[in-house]
Design a protein around this motif. Structure first.
Motif, PDB file in Angstrom:
ATOM      1  N   THR A  96       0.822  -1.206   0.000  1.00 18.60           N
ATOM      2  CA  THR A  96       0.000   0.000   0.000  1.00 18.60           C
ATOM      3  C   THR A  96       0.858   1.258   0.000  1.00 18.60           C
ATOM      4  OG1 THR A  96      -1.781  -1.134   1.193  1.00 18.60           O
ATOM      5  CG2 THR A  96      -1.774   1.277   1.266  1.00 18.60           C
ATOM      6  N   LEU A  97       1.917   1.266   0.804  1.00 23.17           N
ATOM      7  CA  LEU A  97       2.809   2.422   0.852  1.00 23.17           C
ATOM      8  C   LEU A  97       3.531   2.629  -0.476  1.00 23.17           C
ATOM      9  CD1 LEU A  97       4.377   2.082   4.426  1.00 23.17           C
ATOM     10  CD2 LEU A  97       2.838   3.877   3.623  1.00 23.17           C
ATOM     11  N   ARG A  98       3.974   1.539  -1.086  1.00 29.34           N
ATOM     12  CA  ARG A  98       4.653   1.646  -2.381  1.00 29.34           C
ATOM     13  C   ARG A  98       3.699   2.171  -3.455  1.00 29.34           C
ATOM     14  NH1 ARG A  98       9.713  -0.376  -2.381  1.00 29.34           N
ATOM     15  NH2 ARG A  98      10.276  -1.935  -0.802  1.00 29.34           N
ATOM     16  N   GLU A  99       2.467   1.705  -3.420  1.00 35.94           N
ATOM     17  CA  GLU A  99       1.471   2.171  -4.389  1.00 35.94           C
ATOM     18  C   GLU A  99       1.198   3.668  -4.207  1.00 35.94           C
ATOM     19  OE1 GLU A  99      -1.829  -0.386  -3.663  1.00 35.94           O
ATOM     20  OE2 GLU A  99      -1.128  -1.967  -5.030  1.00 35.94           O
ATOM     21  N   GLN A 100       1.164   4.104  -2.957  1.00 32.19           N
ATOM     22  CA  GLN A 100       0.943   5.518  -2.680  1.00 32.19           C
ATOM     23  C   GLN A 100       2.090   6.361  -3.237  1.00 32.19           C
ATOM     24  OE1 GLN A 100       0.396   6.438   1.462  1.00 32.19           O
ATOM     25  NE2 GLN A 100       0.233   8.635   1.111  1.00 32.19           N
ATOM     26  N   ALA A 101       3.314   5.902  -3.014  1.00 26.41           N
ATOM     27  CA  ALA A 101       4.481   6.617  -3.540  1.00 26.41           C
ATOM     28  C   ALA A 101       4.441   6.674  -5.063  1.00 26.41           C
ATOM     29  CB  ALA A 101       5.762   5.940  -3.067  1.00 26.41           C
ATOM     30  N   THR A 102       4.065   5.571  -5.695  1.00 25.65           N
ATOM     31  CA  THR A 102       3.996   5.514  -7.156  1.00 25.65           C
ATOM     32  C   THR A 102       2.961   6.494  -7.685  1.00 25.65           C
ATOM     33  OG1 THR A 102       4.668   3.185  -7.178  1.00 25.65           O
ATOM     34  CG2 THR A 102       3.530   4.018  -9.127  1.00 25.65           C
ATOM     35  N   ARG A 103       1.802   6.568  -7.023  1.00 24.61           N
ATOM     36  CA  ARG A 103       0.742   7.491  -7.454  1.00 24.61           C
ATOM     37  C   ARG A 103       1.195   8.938  -7.342  1.00 24.61           C
ATOM     38  NH1 ARG A 103      -2.602   4.148  -4.407  1.00 24.61           N
ATOM     39  NH2 ARG A 103      -2.661   5.698  -2.721  1.00 24.61           N
ATOM     40  N   GLU A 104       1.844   9.273  -6.230  1.00 25.77           N
ATOM     41  CA  GLU A 104       2.265  10.659  -6.024  1.00 25.77           C
ATOM     42  C   GLU A 104       3.402  11.063  -6.962  1.00 25.77           C
ATOM     43  OE1 GLU A 104       2.733  12.137  -2.102  1.00 25.77           O
ATOM     44  OE2 GLU A 104       1.168  10.864  -1.241  1.00 25.77           O
ATOM     45  N   LEU A 105       4.216  10.087  -7.350  1.00 17.65           N
ATOM     46  CA  LEU A 105       5.331  10.371  -8.251  1.00 17.65           C
ATOM     47  C   LEU A 105       4.910  10.427  -9.715  1.00 17.65           C
ATOM     48  CD1 LEU A 105       8.325   8.304  -6.838  1.00 17.65           C
ATOM     49  CD2 LEU A 105       8.371  10.710  -7.435  1.00 17.65           C
ATOM     50  N   ALA A 106       3.782   9.832 -10.036  1.00 18.36           N
ATOM     51  CA  ALA A 106       3.349   9.686 -11.435  1.00 18.36           C
ATOM     52  C   ALA A 106       3.414  10.986 -12.250  1.00 18.36           C
ATOM     53  CB  ALA A 106       1.944   9.090 -11.480  1.00 18.36           C
ATOM     54  N   PRO A 107       2.941  12.127 -11.723  1.00 27.29           N
ATOM     55  CA  PRO A 107       2.960  13.350 -12.545  1.00 27.29           C
ATOM     56  C   PRO A 107       4.358  13.875 -12.854  1.00 27.29           C
ATOM     57  CG  PRO A 107       1.436  13.540 -10.680  1.00 27.29           C
ATOM     58  CD  PRO A 107       2.296  12.350 -10.425  1.00 27.29           C
ATOM     59  N   TYR A 108       5.364  13.387 -12.128  1.00 25.79           N
ATOM     60  CA  TYR A 108       6.705  13.958 -12.257  1.00 25.79           C
ATOM     61  C   TYR A 108       7.723  13.005 -12.892  1.00 25.79           C
ATOM     62  CZ  TYR A 108       4.354  16.684  -8.664  1.00 25.79           C
ATOM     63  OH  TYR A 108       3.438  17.412  -7.966  1.00 25.79           O
ATOM     64  N   ARG A 109       7.266  11.846 -13.336  1.00 19.79           N
ATOM     65  CA  ARG A 109       8.202  10.849 -13.856  1.00 19.79           C
ATOM     66  C   ARG A 109       9.020  11.383 -15.037  1.00 19.79           C
ATOM     67  NH1 ARG A 109       8.348   5.771 -12.135  1.00 19.79           N
ATOM     68  NH2 ARG A 109       6.824   5.139 -10.578  1.00 19.79           N
ATOM     69  N   GLY A 110       8.419  12.237 -15.838  1.00 24.42           N
ATOM     70  CA  GLY A 110       9.130  12.780 -16.992  1.00 24.42           C
ATOM     71  C   GLY A 110      10.219  13.761 -16.617  1.00 24.42           C
ATOM     72  N   LYS A 111      10.205  14.239 -15.388  1.00 24.60           N
ATOM     73  CA  LYS A 111      11.178  15.240 -14.941  1.00 24.60           C
ATOM     74  C   LYS A 111      12.263  14.652 -14.029  1.00 24.60           C
ATOM     75  CE  LYS A 111       7.886  19.081 -15.157  1.00 24.60           C
ATOM     76  NZ  LYS A 111       8.613  19.843 -16.190  1.00 24.60           N
ATOM     77  N   MET A 112      12.190  13.342 -13.782  1.00 24.73           N
ATOM     78  CA  MET A 112      13.148  12.710 -12.877  1.00 24.73           C
ATOM     79  C   MET A 112      13.778  11.481 -13.520  1.00 24.73           C
ATOM     80  SD  MET A 112      10.768  12.942  -9.422  1.00 24.73           S
ATOM     81  CE  MET A 112      12.028  12.328  -8.304  1.00 24.73           C
ATOM     82  N   GLN A 113      15.043  11.257 -13.194  1.00 25.75           N
ATOM     83  CA  GLN A 113      15.731  10.080 -13.697  1.00 25.75           C
ATOM     84  C   GLN A 113      15.266   8.844 -12.938  1.00 25.75           C
ATOM     85  OE1 GLN A 113      19.853  11.079 -13.149  1.00 25.75           O
ATOM     86  NE2 GLN A 113      19.882  12.530 -14.847  1.00 25.75           N
ATOM     87  N   ALA A 114      15.398   7.680 -13.571  1.00 26.87           N
ATOM     88  CA  ALA A 114      14.922   6.432 -12.960  1.00 26.87           C
ATOM     89  C   ALA A 114      15.572   6.179 -11.605  1.00 26.87           C
ATOM     90  CB  ALA A 114      15.187   5.261 -13.901  1.00 26.87           C
ATOM     91  N   VAL A 115      16.866   6.450 -11.519  1.00 30.81           N
ATOM     92  CA  VAL A 115      17.585   6.237 -10.252  1.00 30.81           C
ATOM     93  C   VAL A 115      17.028   7.149  -9.177  1.00 30.81           C
ATOM     94  CG1 VAL A 115      19.807   6.452  -9.093  1.00 30.81           C
ATOM     95  CG2 VAL A 115      19.695   5.457 -11.377  1.00 30.81           C
ATOM     96  N   GLN A 116      16.744   8.384  -9.541  1.00 34.25           N
ATOM     97  CA  GLN A 116      16.214   9.343  -8.575  1.00 34.25           C
ATOM     98  C   GLN A 116      14.816   8.942  -8.114  1.00 34.25           C
ATOM     99  OE1 GLN A 116      15.686  13.418  -9.956  1.00 34.25           O
ATOM    100  NE2 GLN A 116      16.538  14.167  -8.032  1.00 34.25           N
ATOM    101  N   ILE A 117      14.000   8.456  -9.048  1.00 31.53           N
ATOM    102  CA  ILE A 117      12.653   8.002  -8.699  1.00 31.53           C
ATOM    103  C   ILE A 117      12.734   6.869  -7.684  1.00 31.53           C
ATOM    104  CG2 ILE A 117      10.623   6.781  -9.586  1.00 31.53           C
ATOM    105  CD1 ILE A 117      10.934   8.389 -12.160  1.00 31.53           C
ATOM    106  N   LYS A 118      13.638   5.932  -7.914  1.00 34.01           N
ATOM    107  CA  LYS A 118      13.802   4.800  -6.994  1.00 34.01           C
ATOM    108  C   LYS A 118      14.234   5.279  -5.618  1.00 34.01           C
ATOM    109  CE  LYS A 118      16.039   0.265  -6.608  1.00 34.01           C
ATOM    110  NZ  LYS A 118      16.965  -0.698  -7.258  1.00 34.01           N
ATOM    111  N   GLN A 119      15.153   6.247  -5.571  1.00 31.24           N
ATOM    112  CA  GLN A 119      15.634   6.776  -4.298  1.00 31.24           C
ATOM    113  C   GLN A 119      14.514   7.472  -3.540  1.00 31.24           C
ATOM    114  OE1 GLN A 119      18.813   9.253  -5.775  1.00 31.24           O
ATOM    115  NE2 GLN A 119      20.390   7.774  -5.184  1.00 31.24           N
ATOM    116  N   VAL A 120      13.709   8.251  -4.252  1.00 32.87           N
ATOM    117  CA  VAL A 120      12.621   8.976  -3.605  1.00 32.87           C
ATOM    118  C   VAL A 120      11.574   8.004  -3.065  1.00 32.87           C
ATOM    119  CG1 VAL A 120      10.714  10.588  -3.981  1.00 32.87           C
ATOM    120  CG2 VAL A 120      12.956  11.073  -4.936  1.00 32.87           C
ATOM    121  N   GLN A 121      11.276   6.964  -3.840  1.00 28.71           N
ATOM    122  CA  GLN A 121      10.320   5.949  -3.373  1.00 28.71           C
ATOM    123  C   GLN A 121      10.818   5.294  -2.083  1.00 28.71           C
ATOM    124  OE1 GLN A 121      10.117   3.587  -6.994  1.00 28.71           O
ATOM    125  NE2 GLN A 121       8.022   4.259  -7.379  1.00 28.71           N
ATOM    126  N   GLN A 122      12.117   5.008  -2.038  1.00 28.63           N
ATOM    127  CA  GLN A 122      12.699   4.386  -0.844  1.00 28.63           C
ATOM    128  C   GLN A 122      12.623   5.335   0.351  1.00 28.63           C
ATOM    129  OE1 GLN A 122      13.416   1.354  -0.660  1.00 28.63           O
ATOM    130  NE2 GLN A 122      14.929   0.958   0.920  1.00 28.63           N
TER     131      GLN A 122
END
Length: 238
Positions: free
Chosen positions: A188-214
């Motif tokens: 549930t927490l991971r899904e929440q992070a994914t939803r909140e990050l969705a609008p910004y995926r185009g502005k962040m690198q994959a590594v950064q997205i993974k770090q922010v999710q963690q």
């Protein structure tokens, strides 16, 4: 050592100032700032990136007759911040490093840091967790008290080294929480992070997205268990 009192608060204030209204940063935003701090991204580069992003946004708003969408998250500035970092690195090639700022400038008095460590130890000891996490938390509390004693005995101890130790202790607590938290709660927490990050995926690198999710997951788990953050930065919060 980065001035912990300023890093988070100045980023928050600059974002709110440029947005033009008071918008409290979300858990996702704080997680993103933590990834910048852990990557040793200079505060000046972050602030410049925020300014550049809003400059472009404001210029676009002047050119269009339709209503421009309001910026609702710091992650919207992530790409611009990374561009500012690259520009700063290029500009600093050949420049001599400046080590003029020391612990005294960061405002960390020995006794204050020691009391902070002991306060976190007491907070950890007051929380009841399941057996695995509780055992790890007890070990961390003992270590924090030992660090406080050591700091008083050796006031000139490196704050950078101390903060690295605190980061390791926090990671140990987080690992124990990950192991002991029900699977569905983590999903549930991971899904929440994914939803909140969705609008910004185009502005962040994959590594950064993974770090922010963690970071998002770690922050939420510690909050849910009422466990304190251990980094020296959090002396300025709460």
């Amino acid at each position: 050592m980065q001035n912990y009192f300023n890093y988070f608060t100045e980023i928050e204030e600059r974002f709110q100032q440029r947005r033009g209204s008071l918008l409290m940063l979300s858990t996702l935003d704080w997680a993103l700032i933590e990834t910048w701090r852990e990557a040793n991204i200079p505060l000046e580069a972050v602030l410049r990136g925020i300014d550049n992003a809003f400059d472009k946004h404001d210029a676009k708003a002047l050119r269009t007759t339709s209503r421009t969408r309001k910026v609702n998250g710091l992650a919207w500035c992530a790409q611009s911040v990374m561009e500012a970092v690259e520009q700063a690195m290029e500009a600093s090639i050949g420049a001599a490093p400046n080590h003029a700022t020391e612990a005294a400038e960061s405002g960390f008095e020995t006794e204050r840091v020691a009391l902070y460590l002991e306060g976190n130890a007491a907070a950890i000891e007051s929380v009841k967790l399941n057996s695995l996490a509780d055992s790890t938390a007890a070990e961390v509390a003992v270590r924090l008290r030992a660090l406080a004693l050591g700091l008083r005995a050796e006031p000139n101890h490196s704050l950078e080294e101390l903060d690295r130790t605190l980061s390791v202790l926090e990671e140990k607590m987080f690992a124990a929480l990950m192991t002991s938290t029900p699977e569905q709660e983590l999903v549930t927490l991971r899904e929440q992070a994914t939803r909140e990050l969705a609008p910004y995926r185009g502005k962040m690198q994959a590594v950064q997205i993974k770090q922010v999710q963690q970071q998002f997951l770690q922050k939420r788990l510690l909050e849910a268990c009422k466990l304190p953050r251990l980094s020296l930065f959090y002396m300025s919060h709460g």
